[in-house]
Design a protein around this motif. Structure first.
Motif, PDB file in Angstrom:
ATOM      1  N   VAL A   1      38.876  40.398  48.475  1.00  0.00           N
ATOM      2  CA  VAL A   1      39.997  41.225  48.161  1.00  0.00           C
ATOM      3  C   VAL A   1      40.764  41.670  49.467  1.00  0.00           C
ATOM      4  CG1 VAL A   1      38.387  43.346  48.461  1.00  0.00           C
ATOM      5  CG2 VAL A   1      40.711  43.357  47.030  1.00  0.00           C
TER       6      VAL A   1
ATOM      7  N   GLY B   1      48.058  45.726  43.469  1.00  0.00           N
ATOM      8  CA  GLY B   1      47.731  44.820  42.411  1.00  0.00           C
ATOM      9  C   GLY B   1      46.729  43.925  42.669  1.00  0.00           C
ATOM     10  N   VAL B   2      46.368  43.494  43.872  1.00  0.00           N
ATOM     11  CA  VAL B   2      45.546  42.440  44.216  1.00  0.00           C
ATOM     12  C   VAL B   2      44.234  43.298  44.152  1.00  0.00           C
ATOM     13  CG1 VAL B   2      44.266  41.439  46.317  1.00  0.00           C
ATOM     14  CG2 VAL B   2      46.900  41.354  46.094  1.00  0.00           C
TER      15      VAL B   2
ATOM     16  N   ARG C   1      36.794  49.769  39.792  1.00  0.00           N
ATOM     17  CA  ARG C   1      38.121  49.739  38.903  1.00  0.00           C
ATOM     18  C   ARG C   1      37.871  50.810  37.794  1.00  0.00           C
ATOM     19  NH1 ARG C   1      40.632  44.571  36.193  1.00  0.00           N
ATOM     20  NH2 ARG C   1      42.420  45.441  35.265  1.00  0.00           N
TER      21      ARG C   1
ATOM     22  N   SER D   1      51.717  45.630  46.640  1.00  0.00           N
ATOM     23  CA  SER D   1      50.786  44.282  46.472  1.00  0.00           C
ATOM     24  C   SER D   1      49.410  44.513  46.707  1.00  0.00           C
ATOM     25  CB  SER D   1      51.284  43.126  47.430  1.00  0.00           C
ATOM     26  OG  SER D   1      51.084  43.838  48.859  1.00  0.00           O
TER      27      SER D   1
ATOM     28  N   ARG E   1      51.561  37.259  42.816  1.00  0.00           N
ATOM     29  CA  ARG E   1      50.331  36.720  42.713  1.00  0.00           C
ATOM     30  C   ARG E   1      49.374  37.221  41.776  1.00  0.00           C
ATOM     31  NH1 ARG E   1      46.399  34.901  47.199  1.00  0.00           N
ATOM     32  NH2 ARG E   1      48.275  33.865  48.121  1.00  0.00           N
ATOM     33  N   TRP E   2      49.768  38.697  41.745  1.00  0.00           N
ATOM     34  CA  TRP E   2      48.576  39.619  41.271  1.00  0.00           C
ATOM     35  C   TRP E   2      48.869  39.844  39.794  1.00  0.00           C
ATOM     36  CZ3 TRP E   2      51.608  41.265  45.114  1.00  0.00           C
ATOM     37  CH2 TRP E   2      52.821  42.147  44.508  1.00  0.00           C
ATOM     38  N   GLU E   3      49.935  39.392  39.015  1.00  0.00           N
ATOM     39  CA  GLU E   3      50.025  39.340  37.489  1.00  0.00           C
ATOM     40  C   GLU E   3      49.415  38.287  36.827  1.00  0.00           C
ATOM     41  OE1 GLU E   3      51.738  41.795  35.876  1.00  0.00           O
ATOM     42  OE2 GLU E   3      52.515  43.132  37.282  1.00  0.00           O
ATOM     43  N   SER E   4      49.232  38.554  35.381  1.00  0.00           N
ATOM     44  CA  SER E   4      48.669  37.386  34.641  1.00  0.00           C
ATOM     45  C   SER E   4      49.584  36.343  34.652  1.00  0.00           C
ATOM     46  CB  SER E   4      47.991  37.925  33.559  1.00  0.00           C
ATOM     47  OG  SER E   4      49.214  38.663  32.869  1.00  0.00           O
TER      48      SER E   4
ATOM     49  N   GLU F   1      42.803  38.412  50.309  1.00  0.00           N
ATOM     50  CA  GLU F   1      43.940  38.135  49.447  1.00  0.00           C
ATOM     51  C   GLU F   1      45.054  39.238  49.438  1.00  0.00           C
ATOM     52  OE1 GLU F   1      45.068  36.624  44.982  1.00  0.00           O
ATOM     53  OE2 GLU F   1      42.984  37.185  45.352  1.00  0.00           O
TER      54      GLU F   1
ATOM     55  N   LYS G   1      43.014  42.937  40.605  1.00  0.00           N
ATOM     56  CA  LYS G   1      42.822  41.693  40.064  1.00  0.00           C
ATOM     57  C   LYS G   1      41.196  41.183  40.567  1.00  0.00           C
ATOM     58  CE  LYS G   1      43.912  36.867  41.475  1.00  0.00           C
ATOM     59  NZ  LYS G   1      45.006  36.066  42.325  1.00  0.00           N
ATOM     60  N   HIS G   2      40.682  41.957  41.409  1.00  0.00           N
ATOM     61  CA  HIS G   2      39.344  41.788  42.063  1.00  0.00           C
ATOM     62  C   HIS G   2      38.413  42.799  41.537  1.00  0.00           C
ATOM     63  CE1 HIS G   2      39.974  38.490  45.007  1.00  0.00           C
ATOM     64  NE2 HIS G   2      41.270  38.950  45.046  1.00  0.00           N
TER      65      HIS G   2
END
Length: 450
Positions: free
Chosen positions: A190, A243-244, A155, A240, A100-103, A193, A247-248
């Motif tokens: 975050v 990745g999540v 990030r 995971s 779920r974390w890829e574009s 998810e 995303k956040h």
């Protein structure tokens, strides 16, 4: 229920996945290397169906030997003298899941050499599989639960250094170390998810805790009666979670000691041992087997430090601040001990092994713990005094990587329990990681010596 109960064969698993996720065109086939990083290949979904139907799946054997930075080291005849041969891998049933974390829509699936006709002796999952097979042959069935601590950072790095994360509610830095539950609300998007993504990967993640460090949290997993699957969960959770977090707008890190002035992050492993009838072996005979297992773990611990502290940073965690032991010790309900015995009824009696850093390889950590417990049950010796009786009780263990590698190489029981070839390869890998680490002059050296 095991994964093979859900999908009686791999082909039906892949076809079911394609029906449920028609927009997924590619699947990452992934496996954990010696330092605990994933390597693999991205396969078109139609090619994955062919593999599930019986087409061979091969990757270079030496991928397992990658160093911390991803490069290859010459170890014995491996890497540069063996022609870089391929080795057969197999798909791990029940691990084909959406990401779920890829574009773009993507799937991923674990692969391994264990269970093939020619398993790679030093592959971490194969090392654990051999220990579990040996225990099963003796009628011993572990039940395992991992707990993983991690940090969230902003990030963007500043001068190569991490920055405190900012919460989504008011944008403030999470810079004050505390365990207030309000921090869970401030980072709920975050964190929730993260749990959802883990569960989509088949990981039974549950309790979320705000830890003491700034941006530090812990997520627990359910107890699992399949040791390989429990370690799979820990490995998949790390992937995971990273990745999540991205995303956040965060970075998630399982680095053992990211801040000198804040607590480190640990990998805590709960282990019970049962017989085929479901009786807790550790609780028998007035808990003597429990004490024997503890004694075995304590004897093994100084010789398994390259596994528990898998890199230079991990050694910074010991003896610093909160609940980070500097000697091999044990105790009842004592979080200062390396091996804690949580209060429980006889049915759930277990050890909690608390020494490993969160960035250690979960397959190897569990293999070392189980083999140490096995060693203790065979030797049937009483352990040293628990910390509850003597706060000075403990056994010294190496505090740097080179000393740790020497201690691992020189202990015949570890070679017998984990495999000669694995110990040779693993220690050579860590020694060369040390050499690579020393090939950079830090700003501190210029401040001290220029």
């Amino acid at each position: 229920m095991t994964s093979t109960d859900t999908f009686p064969d791999l082909l039906s698993e892949v076809r079911t996945f394609r029906t449920e996720h028609p927009d997924v065109r590619y699947v990452d086939l992934i496996s954990l290397d010696i330092p605990g990083h994933f390597y693999g290949k991205r396969y078109p979904i139609e090619m994955l169906e062919k593999v599930a139907a019986g087409s061979p799946l091969k990757l270079p054997q030496n991928c397992v030997l990658l160093g911390t930075q991803g490069g290859l080291y010459e170890i014995g005849d491996y890497c540069f003298r063996d022609g870089d041969p391929d080795a057969v891998r197999r798909l791990v049933p029940g691990t084909l899941k959406p990401v779920r974390w890829e574009s773009q829509p993507l799937g991923q699936m674990l692969i391994t050499s264990d269970g093939t006709a020619a398993p790679i002796e030093f592959e971490p999952r194969e090392v654990l599989a051999r220990v579990l097979q040996r225990l099963a042959a003796r009628g011993i069935h572990p039940v395992v639960a991992f707990e993983l601590e991690f940090y969230l950072f902003d990030r963007h790095l500043q001068g190569g250094l991490p920055q405190f994360p900012r919460d989504s509610l008011c944008g403030d830095e999470d810079s004050q170390p505390n365990m207030h539950i309000e921090r869970l609300s401030r980072f709920s998007e975050v964190l929730h998810e993260t749990v959802d993504a883990a569960r989509e990967q088949g990981v039974d993640a549950n309790v979320i805790t705000a830890e003491l460090g700034p941006g530090q949290f812990e997520i627990n997993f359910a107890h699992c009666d399949d040791g390989l699957r429990a370690a799979d969960w820990a490995a998949l959770f790390c992937r995971s979670t990273r990745g999540v977090a991205l995303k956040h707008g965060h970075r998630a890190s399982f680095m053992s000691k990211p801040y000198l002035q804040a607590p480190g992050s640990g990998m805590h492993v709960h282990v019970s041992l049962y017989d085929a009838a479901g009786n807790n072996l550790l609780a028998a005979d007035e808990q003597r087997p429990l004490r024997h297992a503890v004694a075995g773990c304590l004897e093994w611990l100084p010789h398994c430090m390259p596994i528990f502290a898998a890199n230079h940073n991990a050694f910074r965690r010991y003896g610093a601040m909160v609940n980070a032991a500097s000697r091999a010790s044990w105790g009842f309900e004592d979080r200062d001990a390396c091996i804690r015995i949580p209060e429980s009824d006889p049915r759930n009696l277990r050890i909690e092994h608390r020494l490993a850093g969160a960035d250690a390889n979960p397959y190897l950590v569990l293999a070392a713990i189980l083999a140490g417990m096995e060693h203790g049950l065979d030797a049937a010796r009483a352990p040293i005094a628990p910390l509850n009786q003597d706060r000075q009780s403990g056994i010294d263990f190496p505090q740097d990587m080179l000393a740790a590698v020497r201690a691992m190489e020189d202990f015949p029981a570890v070679r017998a329990g984990l495999g000669d070839e694995f110990v040779m390869v693993y220690c050579a890998n860590k020694r060369q990681d040390h050499q690579a680490f020393m090939q950079e002059i830090s700003a501190r050296e210029y401040r001290w010596f220029l």
